[in-house]
Design an enzyme around this catalytic site. Sequence first.
Site, PDB file in Angstrom:
ATOM      1  N   ASP A 284     -30.540  21.217  25.929  1.00  0.00           N
ATOM      2  CA  ASP A 284     -29.269  21.110  25.214  1.00  0.00           C
ATOM      3  C   ASP A 284     -29.412  21.536  23.757  1.00  0.00           C
ATOM      4  O   ASP A 284     -28.557  22.233  23.220  1.00  0.00           O
ATOM      5  CB  ASP A 284     -28.735  19.680  25.296  1.00  0.00           C
ATOM      6  CG  ASP A 284     -27.432  19.516  24.535  1.00  0.00           C
ATOM      7  OD1 ASP A 284     -26.483  20.285  24.815  1.00  0.00           O
ATOM      8  OD2 ASP A 284     -27.376  18.645  23.648  1.00  0.00           O
TER       9      ASP A 284
ATOM     10  N   MET B 166     -38.761   5.320  39.086  1.00  0.00           N
ATOM     11  CA  MET B 166     -37.468   5.962  38.839  1.00  0.00           C
ATOM     12  C   MET B 166     -37.157   6.021  37.347  1.00  0.00           C
ATOM     13  O   MET B 166     -36.586   6.991  36.859  1.00  0.00           O
ATOM     14  CB  MET B 166     -36.354   5.250  39.600  1.00  0.00           C
ATOM     15  CG  MET B 166     -36.480   5.343  41.107  1.00  0.00           C
ATOM     16  SD  MET B 166     -36.682   7.031  41.739  1.00  0.00           S
ATOM     17  CE  MET B 166     -35.179   7.795  41.171  1.00  0.00           C
ATOM     18  N   GLU B 167     -37.554   5.001  36.606  1.00  0.00           N
ATOM     19  CA  GLU B 167     -37.336   4.998  35.166  1.00  0.00           C
ATOM     20  C   GLU B 167     -38.170   6.092  34.496  1.00  0.00           C
ATOM     21  O   GLU B 167     -37.683   6.786  33.596  1.00  0.00           O
ATOM     22  CB  GLU B 167     -37.672   3.620  34.582  1.00  0.00           C
ATOM     23  CG  GLU B 167     -36.648   2.548  34.906  1.00  0.00           C
ATOM     24  CD  GLU B 167     -36.663   2.053  36.361  1.00  0.00           C
ATOM     25  OE1 GLU B 167     -35.729   1.344  36.742  1.00  0.00           O
ATOM     26  OE2 GLU B 167     -37.602   2.375  37.121  1.00  0.00           O
TER      27      GLU B 167
ATOM     28  N   LEU C 168     -29.006   2.634  43.678  1.00  0.00           N
ATOM     29  CA  LEU C 168     -29.672   1.485  44.294  1.00  0.00           C
ATOM     30  C   LEU C 168     -30.864   0.968  43.503  1.00  0.00           C
ATOM     31  O   LEU C 168     -31.623   0.134  43.992  1.00  0.00           O
ATOM     32  CB  LEU C 168     -30.083   1.838  45.728  1.00  0.00           C
ATOM     33  CG  LEU C 168     -28.908   2.227  46.638  1.00  0.00           C
ATOM     34  CD1 LEU C 168     -29.403   2.622  48.012  1.00  0.00           C
ATOM     35  CD2 LEU C 168     -27.877   1.121  46.718  1.00  0.00           C
ATOM     36  N   CYS C 169     -31.018   1.435  42.258  1.00  0.00           N
ATOM     37  CA  CYS C 169     -32.098   0.934  41.401  1.00  0.00           C
ATOM     38  C   CYS C 169     -31.730  -0.427  40.820  1.00  0.00           C
ATOM     39  O   CYS C 169     -30.585  -0.654  40.431  1.00  0.00           O
ATOM     40  CB  CYS C 169     -32.348   1.894  40.245  1.00  0.00           C
ATOM     41  SG  CYS C 169     -33.336   3.313  40.676  1.00  0.00           S
ATOM     42  N   HIS C 170     -32.725  -1.294  40.743  1.00  0.00           N
ATOM     43  CA  HIS C 170     -32.526  -2.595  40.111  1.00  0.00           C
ATOM     44  C   HIS C 170     -32.566  -2.429  38.592  1.00  0.00           C
ATOM     45  O   HIS C 170     -33.387  -1.661  38.089  1.00  0.00           O
ATOM     46  CB  HIS C 170     -33.640  -3.563  40.518  1.00  0.00           C
ATOM     47  CG  HIS C 170     -33.596  -3.966  41.942  1.00  0.00           C
ATOM     48  ND1 HIS C 170     -34.120  -3.188  42.950  1.00  0.00           N
ATOM     49  CD2 HIS C 170     -33.084  -5.063  42.546  1.00  0.00           C
ATOM     50  CE1 HIS C 170     -33.943  -3.793  44.110  1.00  0.00           C
ATOM     51  NE2 HIS C 170     -33.313  -4.931  43.900  1.00  0.00           N
TER      52      HIS C 170
END
Length: 169
Positions: free
Chosen positions: A134, A119-120, A81-83
């Site tokens: 990793d 969120m970014e 739901l992130c733009h």
Amino acid sequence: MTTEAPNSGLTHFNQTGQAHMVDVAEKKDTHRTAIAAGNIRMKPETLAIIQQGSAKKGDVLGIARIAAIMAAKRTSDLIPLCHPLALTRVNVDFNIAEKTSSVQCIVQVETVGKTGVEMEALTATQIGLLTIYDMCKAVDRGMVISDVRVLEKHGGKSGDWVSLADEAI
């Protein structure tokens, strides 16, 4: 007409409780910034490999930095739901703590737009740390990623927010 759930405070649900993408059309464009951080703890020998630049896969922190930047740019592809945002800046720093045999990733993300970049910043932090994992897992599968969190955000209707419960780790 608002489609937010009444009195819930959760903006990603409409009045019937269904998930939806928040309508930001009426919001003003403002300069928005978010800073997030997280840590990865490892064996001292693994940290030495990172510091010496002798990892078989290459420059661990350099590659983790690029991965974090790429992740910030692709957040809306990962979080439903992130733009999608036009980011104006992504800065990634790593702090090495020999005493705790850990690396802290700190990411600052900026945009001028209608919605924030928390969120970014969080996504970039986590992907930066996962990239370190990793690249070093062949010598240390027991690394622990922890404490991924937003440290601060600025801009927008809600203004500035700074975490009071967090000191540099």
